[in-house]
Structure formats: structure tokens, C-alpha cells
Design an enzyme around this catalytic site. Structure first.
Site, PDB file in Angstrom:
ATOM      1  N   HIS A  64       0.861  -1.180   0.000  1.00  0.00           N
ATOM      2  CA  HIS A  64       0.000   0.000   0.000  1.00  0.00           C
ATOM      3  C   HIS A  64       0.904   1.240   0.000  1.00  0.00           C
ATOM      4  O   HIS A  64       2.004   1.198   0.535  1.00  0.00           O
ATOM      5  CB  HIS A  64      -0.863   0.079   1.265  1.00  0.00           C
ATOM      6  CG  HIS A  64      -1.856  -1.026   1.424  1.00  0.00           C
ATOM      7  ND1 HIS A  64      -1.550  -2.208   2.042  1.00  0.00           N
ATOM      8  CD2 HIS A  64      -3.168  -1.110   1.065  1.00  0.00           C
ATOM      9  CE1 HIS A  64      -2.622  -2.990   2.064  1.00  0.00           C
ATOM     10  NE2 HIS A  64      -3.615  -2.355   1.478  1.00  0.00           N
ATOM     11  N   ASP A 203     -10.896 -11.532  11.446  1.00  0.00           N
ATOM     12  CA  ASP A 203     -10.054 -11.949  10.331  1.00  0.00           C
ATOM     13  C   ASP A 203      -8.618 -12.107  10.806  1.00  0.00           C
ATOM     14  O   ASP A 203      -7.958 -11.138  11.174  1.00  0.00           O
ATOM     15  CB  ASP A 203     -10.140 -10.888   9.223  1.00  0.00           C
ATOM     16  CG  ASP A 203      -9.416 -11.306   7.962  1.00  0.00           C
ATOM     17  OD1 ASP A 203      -8.930 -12.451   7.914  1.00  0.00           O
ATOM     18  OD2 ASP A 203      -9.356 -10.502   7.017  1.00  0.00           O
ATOM     19  N   ASP A 235      -1.009 -12.164   1.591  1.00  0.00           N
ATOM     20  CA  ASP A 235      -1.622 -11.149   2.448  1.00  0.00           C
ATOM     21  C   ASP A 235      -1.887 -11.793   3.806  1.00  0.00           C
ATOM     22  O   ASP A 235      -3.015 -11.930   4.248  1.00  0.00           O
ATOM     23  CB  ASP A 235      -2.915 -10.651   1.805  1.00  0.00           C
ATOM     24  CG  ASP A 235      -3.555  -9.517   2.587  1.00  0.00           C
ATOM     25  OD1 ASP A 235      -2.881  -8.976   3.484  1.00  0.00           O
ATOM     26  OD2 ASP A 235      -4.720  -9.197   2.324  1.00  0.00           O
TER      27      ASP A 235
END
Length: 332
Positions: A64, A203, A235
Site C-alpha cells: 500500500h 479476520d 496477504d
């Protein structure tokens, strides 16, 4: 196998992750990180990351925009910080041969995005997101990214009472039309190679270590002729209790091995054709008669009625789920 398994390391989890969770502060302290948001620390962290990529032997990385460089007091200062880190990243990519699979913009972490980015109730926020994405596309191009990804972690709503859903969707569509206007890429996307724990309520982004799951994933990948220009992006983050550097290496290497086993299994499944034959048998009624005509868009409701009047009610048919699961287990 390398052509099918285009692995990348996620910069945010592996080099910005601290091991924090909803119930506690971070537990992971990296030797290259002094805990500040200075440019010097950001550059040191990036150099450590490329050393890791090289030792691991993977070909790609992802990030990012806000992973790389600290945010400044103004967007101009933020962009200037980003430019410094992008120049360093370009040097390191050239030196190591590691490529950028994709870049993305963090349109969710800063408080300005509490109501969303493209779906914010405040047009000023959406304009800021547009300016951020413009810069993100430019740096992705500078680094030769093969894709650009959008993750809409804050898009949507929390309550219908204070939300105009149609307006939000229209604004989201308008935002993507602006992006398409300058987008240099032929494909958006990749597979986030991570998994969760059914025992927890949030998560967990764990590394994929389940051969069965990876077999099913790679079966889909092979059946669609591969992922390129996308890839399998880790990820994922090491567990809160996995605090040593060796854990970071082992997590990536073991996940790569798991996907490699999944690929071999998937190749055998597809080559043997047994599961495909059983699947086609379930859908055989769509290959002829009224099924084929419905699928082709040639049937009418009157024709459907005529068929049922002549043939009566459909007879129950088994899904044979257990049989399919047993077949999959045979290959694993």
C-alpha cells in the site's frame, strides 16, 4: 510450476505488522525498526524487506502507498515522502530483480476515511481519495507494477438509517470511471493467499498451510489457464506468538510448499478427469432439450409450462457431495 505460482510478499503484514490483535498491543519487534515514522526508518525497513525477498527467493512484492512512507502534514509533503521511498524501491528492484506484482492505495486506515472513500458522505473525502489514487497509479507505473488493486475495506455502510445507498453506489461507479480514464493496466486483481480460523471471530490472515484448500484453489487457477498478470499474494501475517525472524521465513516457505503440493494435486485431478466427468453428469440435462434452450436464451415461459405439463414434476437427484469429497481426498 513457477509460471503457475506467482508468489508475492505483502509488505504491510510482513514488514509493518506488529502482532497486535483486538485484545492486545503488538508483540513483534524487528531489529531494523526503531518504532518511529521517520523517513530514515522507512528506508531502513525497505532495505531489510528486499534482503528478505532475495533470501526467500520469491519474484514479487506488493504494498500500500502508506506502507512505504510516512504521511505528512499536507498531501504535497506526503507525496514528497513517497517519492523518496519509491526511488529507493526502484533501485532495490533493479539490484535484486524482484518485481512489483501490484500496488494499492490505503483508503481505509486514516480517520478521514471513517465513512468510506469513494462511498463517503463527504465529497471532499472522495476527492482526497481521488488525488491519492492518482499518485498511487503514478508510482505503480514508475515501479513497473503488473497490476493495480483496490481494496474497499471502508466502502459500504453501517446503518441504512443515515445512508443513501443509491447515491453511494453511483459515487463509487463515478470514482472507478475516473480511474479507468487514466489506468495503464489491462487487469485488476490477484488472489490473497491467506486463511482464517473458524475458532475466532475476526479476520486472522493466517498463512495458508492446508493442502486440501490449496488444492481446490489451484484447481480453479489451472482451469482458468493461470493467474498472470496476477499472482498469489501472501496477504498473511505470522501469529502474535511467532516473534522470531525465522518464523517469517518459515511461514512464507511453508505456504509456498503447500501451494506447490496443491498444484501437483490439481494437475492430477484435471488430467485424470474423474471429478470433471462426475460434475458433467450432474449437469447433463442442460446439454439438450429444454435445458439447452433455456441456457441459450431461446426458451419461453410457455415452453417451460408445456414441458412440465407433458413430463410432470422433476424427480429428485442426489448431489453426491460425499462422493465428491471422497474423490478429492483420494488426490490429497
Amino acid at each position: 510450476m513457477e509460471e503457475w505460482l506467482r508468489f508475492s510478499v505483502a509488505y504491510w503484514h510482513s514488514f509493518r505488522g506488529t502482532g497486535s490483535d483486538p485484545f492486545g498491543a503488538g508483540t513483534i519487534r524487528r531489529p531494523w525498526d526503531d518504532g518511529t515514522e521517520s523517513l530514515e526508518n522507512a528506508k531502513r525497513r525497505l532495505r531489510a524487506a528486499f534482503e528478505f525477498f532475495s533470501k526467500l527467493g520469491n519474484k514479487y512484492w506488493t504494498f500500500h502507498d502508506r506502507d512505504l512512507a510516512p504521511e505528512g502534514a499536507t498531501i504535497a509533503e506526503t507525496n514528497a515522502n513517497l517519492d523518496q521511498l519509491v526511488e529507493l524501491a526502484a533501485e532495490l528492484q533493479k539490484k535484486t530483480g524482484v518485481k512489483l506484482l501490484w500496488a494499492t492505495c490505503n483508503l481505509f486506515a486514516h480517520p478521514r476515511y471513517m465513512h468510506g472513500a469513494a462511498t463517503s458522505c463527504d465529497a471532499h473525502v472522495t476527492a482526497y481519495a481521488g488525488a491519492q489514487v492518482k499518485k498511487g497509479l503514478e508510482i505503480a507505473h514508475r515501479l513497473g507494477a503488473e497490476n493495480f488493486v483496490f481494496w474497499g475495506g471502508r466502502e459500504g455502510y453501517l446503518s441504512l438509517l443515515n445512508t443513501d445507498v443509491k447515491a453511494d453506489l453511483d459515487h463509487l461507479a463515478a470514482f472507478f470511471r475516473m480511474v479507468v480514464g487514466i489506468n495503464r493496466y489491462g487487469m485488476l486483481g490477484s488472489i490473497d493467499a491467506n486463511t482464517g480460523s473458524p475458532d475466532l471471530g475476526w479476520d486472522t490472515d493466517q498463512f495458508p498451510m492446508d493442502v486440501r484448500n490449496c488444492t481446490v484453489i489451484m484447481k480453479a487457477v489451472v482451469e482458468q489457464a493461470g493467474l498472470a498478470p496476477g499472482g498469489l499474494n501472501f496477504d498473511a501475517k505470522v501469529r502474535r506468538e511467532s516473534t522470531e525472524l525465522r518464523d517469517l521465513f518459515i511461514a512464507h516457505a511453508a505456504a509456498m510448499d503447500t501451494f506447490a503440493r496443491g498444484l501437483k494435486n490439481a494437475a492430477r485431478i484435471i488430467s485424470d478427469g474423474v471429478m470433471r466427468k462426475s460434475l458433467m453428469a450432474r449437469y447433463a440435462s442442460w446439454n439438450s432439450g429444454v435445458g439447452a434452450r433455456i441456457a441459450a436464451g431461446e426458451a419461453s415461459l410457455e415452453e417451460c409450462e408445456k414441458v412440465i405439463l407433458e413430463r410432470g414434476d422433476p424427480k429428485p437427484s442426489s448431489g453426491h457431495q460425499e462422493h465428491f469429497e471422497a474423490m478429492l481426498n483420494h488426490y490429497i
